[in-house]
Scaffold this motif. Sequence first.
Motif, PDB file in Angstrom:
ATOM      1  N   GLU A 427      29.497  32.770  49.507  1.00 36.04           N
ATOM      2  CA  GLU A 427      29.273  32.650  48.064  1.00 36.04           C
ATOM      3  C   GLU A 427      28.739  33.955  47.493  1.00 36.04           C
ATOM      4  N   GLU A 428      27.795  34.553  48.199  1.00 35.69           N
ATOM      5  CA  GLU A 428      27.207  35.814  47.735  1.00 35.69           C
ATOM      6  C   GLU A 428      28.261  36.916  47.667  1.00 35.69           C
ATOM      7  N   ARG A 429      29.059  37.039  48.729  1.00 33.57           N
ATOM      8  CA  ARG A 429      30.079  38.091  48.756  1.00 33.57           C
ATOM      9  C   ARG A 429      31.212  37.802  47.787  1.00 33.57           C
ATOM     10  N   ALA A 430      31.525  36.520  47.588  1.00 31.05           N
ATOM     11  CA  ALA A 430      32.586  36.177  46.642  1.00 31.05           C
ATOM     12  C   ALA A 430      32.196  36.572  45.223  1.00 31.05           C
ATOM     13  N   GLN A 431      30.940  36.358  44.863  1.00 34.04           N
ATOM     14  CA  GLN A 431      30.482  36.755  43.535  1.00 34.04           C
ATOM     15  C   GLN A 431      30.578  38.265  43.366  1.00 34.04           C
ATOM     16  N   GLN A 432      30.203  38.991  44.422  1.00 30.25           N
ATOM     17  CA  GLN A 432      30.285  40.449  44.358  1.00 30.25           C
ATOM     18  C   GLN A 432      31.739  40.917  44.250  1.00 30.25           C
ATOM     19  N   ALA A 433      32.628  40.295  45.062  1.00 29.54           N
ATOM     20  CA  ALA A 433      34.043  40.675  45.035  1.00 29.54           C
ATOM     21  C   ALA A 433      34.672  40.348  43.688  1.00 29.54           C
ATOM     22  N   LEU A 434      34.275  39.219  43.103  1.00 24.96           N
ATOM     23  CA  LEU A 434      34.799  38.841  41.795  1.00 24.96           C
ATOM     24  C   LEU A 434      34.370  39.834  40.728  1.00 24.96           C
ATOM     25  N   ALA A 435      33.106  40.228  40.763  1.00 28.77           N
ATOM     26  CA  ALA A 435      32.621  41.212  39.791  1.00 28.77           C
ATOM     27  C   ALA A 435      33.321  42.556  39.975  1.00 28.77           C
ATOM     28  N   ARG A 436      33.533  42.943  41.227  1.00 21.76           N
ATOM     29  CA  ARG A 436      34.212  44.211  41.506  1.00 21.76           C
ATOM     30  C   ARG A 436      35.672  44.165  41.035  1.00 21.76           C
ATOM     31  N   ALA A 437      36.340  43.043  41.277  1.00 18.37           N
ATOM     32  CA  ALA A 437      37.733  42.911  40.846  1.00 18.37           C
ATOM     33  C   ALA A 437      37.843  42.945  39.327  1.00 18.37           C
ATOM     34  N   ALA A 438      36.885  42.286  38.651  1.00 15.51           N
ATOM     35  CA  ALA A 438      36.900  42.298  37.194  1.00 15.51           C
ATOM     36  C   ALA A 438      36.650  43.705  36.653  1.00 15.51           C
ATOM     37  N   ARG A 439      35.804  44.444  37.345  1.00 11.92           N
ATOM     38  CA  ARG A 439      35.486  45.807  36.914  1.00 11.92           C
ATOM     39  C   ARG A 439      36.640  46.773  37.185  1.00 11.92           C
ATOM     40  N   ASP A 440      37.285  46.615  38.338  1.00  9.67           N
ATOM     41  CA  ASP A 440      38.331  47.563  38.741  1.00  9.67           C
ATOM     42  C   ASP A 440      39.720  47.158  38.272  1.00  9.67           C
ATOM     43  N   GLY A 441      39.872  45.929  37.787  1.00 12.31           N
ATOM     44  CA  GLY A 441      41.193  45.464  37.400  1.00 12.31           C
ATOM     45  C   GLY A 441      42.074  45.125  38.591  1.00 12.31           C
ATOM     46  N   SER A 442      41.474  44.878  39.759  1.00  9.10           N
ATOM     47  CA  SER A 442      42.229  44.525  40.965  1.00  9.10           C
ATOM     48  C   SER A 442      42.273  43.010  41.108  1.00  9.10           C
ATOM     49  N   LYS A 443      42.848  42.560  42.209  1.00 11.08           N
ATOM     50  CA  LYS A 443      42.957  41.134  42.479  1.00 11.08           C
ATOM     51  C   LYS A 443      42.107  40.771  43.688  1.00 11.08           C
ATOM     52  N   MET A 444      41.668  39.521  43.702  1.00  7.55           N
ATOM     53  CA  MET A 444      40.895  38.992  44.809  1.00  7.55           C
ATOM     54  C   MET A 444      41.511  37.652  45.209  1.00  7.55           C
TER      55      MET A 444
END
Length: 860
Positions: A427-444
């Motif tokens: 859960e912790e890493r998913a939140q981080q990955a989601l924020a990173r994807a939203a910031r970078d415009g990538s997909k998760m």
Amino acid sequence: MPVRVRAPYAGSDSLGLPANLQVIGIVFVSGKLVQVEANLFDLALLSVLILFFGILQSHRSQREYRMWLVAWIVVMASMLVYSPALRSTGWQMVTECMRVDLLVLGGLVFLLSFVEQQTSRNRLIRDIALLWVPCCVLLNLLSISVAYPWLCVAVILAGETVVMYLAEQLVPEGLPRQLIRLEGLLGTVALLVAVWSGNPSMALSVVLAEVFIACAILLSVSRNSDGAGKWTSVSGFVAWGVLYAIYQMTDIWPSVSIVLGHTWSLPKYMVGFGMILMVVEDDTERISSLSEEYRLLYESNPHPMFIFDPATARFLSANDAAAAAYGYKLEEFLTMTLFDIRPTEDHQKLALELAQLHGGRQIWRHRRKNGEVFEVEITGHDVSFGGTKARFSMCIDITERERLNRELIYSAQHDVLTGLANRLLLEERAQQALARAARDGSKMAILTIDVDRFKQVNDTYGHMVGDECLKGIAARLMTRVREADTLARTGGEEFTVLIGGLTSTRGAQAAAASLLGTLVKPLTLSDNEIAVSVSIGVAVYPDDGADLETIRKRSDKALYAAKRMGGGRALMTTDEQAGEEESAVNIESALRDALQTGGLELVYQPIFDATGRFARVEALVRGRGDYLRKVGPGAFIPVAEESGLIVSLGRWVLEEACRQMADWRERNLPVFDFAVNISARQLVQADYTDSVLQTLERYGIPPALLHLELTETTLMGDFSAMARIMKRLSEAGVLFSIDDFGTGYSSLARLSELPISTLKIDRSFVMKLLESEAAVGIVRAIVNMSRHLRLEVVAEGVERPEHIKLLLALGCHKFQGFYLSRPLSPEALEAAAFAGDTAFDPSPFRGYVPVEDLDAIVSA
């Protein structure tokens, strides 16, 4: 000094001094001798003593101090009761009894204050009452009248019995207890003499002497210290008791009265001043003891402690633990500075720390003599050392604590069995990955993975093997997960993969396919080789949702769809086919419609013997419409199982197969066996046996022609119920076959309990015969086992002629597969099978089977 003439017992003074010894005090005032009654002088002096003692012990917690104060107040009350105003005619007897009772009570409170301090307050009150009541009864009886000697004797014996009982309970063993016993014995004898001689004054003297001498005995052994206060009080108690004994000699030596007049109150003052000294000595001893305790706490503390000069950082003092912890001798340590125990790279930081030292706890890095660097928690305070300002520090090595802390964090974030991340860390890493994807415009992507039919592994092999299986699956999956991604175990047999930094959904699809590929080969666990598969549901941000919860739900939905389609596959939630053609809802709706409108049909796949001739057919259901034909039975059969439609579907298949068999029989075509597949849900229906037999009877089909095929996994359900139904059908003549044998984890013990006639070797083993010695061994074992159990063996998945050669050599003589024939429509089956054609020429295979066996088969 004038002395009054001896008076009766009732005229004694407030402290036990009889009236003939109530002396006149001589006070020097203005150059003259002034005579004052001793009672007033005693009362005034005792009041000052009690007030001073009360102030002195007011802030102290010792119970014995409070009892001493109570005892002094009771003694003073005995003096106040015997005031001139209350000694008028009519009250003299009452006041005398009250005075005596209070005086005895005061002595007993003193006495019980010297017992062990852990004695409860309630017990002290009880013990005081047990001693006081007999004394009061005896003395009051004697003061009123001496006409009841036997009653007095009884009271004396009861009182002395209480004394002996309490001595056993409260007085230390040895000399003190022996002295109390001796004193009690002598006191008993003296009291009996006093009662017998009618001398109440003697009785009072004996009781008071006994009480105060007992106080001296207990006080002498009750305290560890041997200060002046203790022995002053002991001497005072002894003198206080002895004076009452001396008083009895005044009849023999009248001059003794003069001595008593001068010394009567001196013992009280000795006791009072001695007690004040004991309080002061206790405080002095406590302070000294505290200083010693602090010194021992510093020098013997297991934690390193040192004192240093903040200006120079030089060590001023250190305990042994500090020297040992850093690897130096104490003398060597005291020649060093703080810089010597800090890493070189931290010296600049240390200089800043010394300039602005703060209280409380801080984390510093320290260095031992051998160069090892470790972290310590420092607790520091400013102190005065040798008259100068200094800094005290206590160090705690937190290396082990940090290690344990890391282990606790790891345990909280990782699965105990597999060592993978758990749901919390995911859960912790998913939140981080989601924020990173939203910031970078990538997909998760989130890939939810579930092990297919894992319950059967646990039921067959046990949970220990099941756990090993999960560990093996985790290890396989981990080989295909990038270091930047996360593989977590999020349930019993559920795993989740978190993949970030994707540029398209293709990356998620490729990852899912790679994960599926890790489980193509069976797991080898101890003595077991277990074939497992997984289903995977894939959801991608932002395609399938803008928040984590939505993506997770979409991934779960895709997983369930994959499992409904038979498992062993991965589905994307954005796949149109998964949303339309492979939708479980759509499949269920189409299947219901097909059952009601005749949208299903049966095809028949032949089974051949070693001569290449037709031996039996297996009825297989197909959809007539484009939709069900497209999704295939691999998709709609699992949906039928899950929705419950399998019962209606199974009934239709049996009905249609029997109808077709009856049609062929009516046209005088050759008779042959036919097989129908059934599920566990069908088999446990209450009316299933009657339904099967009634269908056979309706179409005139002999039960011996029907083979009911169950998959090996079907037997993992309610075994006892299924075995009972199978036996009833077997007794009627119906035959049973086990389909896909070797993949369902069934035990031989269970097989031997069922009326099985045929085992069908799973196609996965036949397909690997030419490339895997393990597969050859498995097939050989199945064939040999079948021979011993007298079972027929059919090999599924025969795709090449080499398969037939090897199967014949292994002893298998019935075959089914696309090399021989695909499933045929009823019309095609009539044309091929009933024309007498063979599926293959058996002559090239004679070298692979004993001639006599083949001849026997052919002749049959």
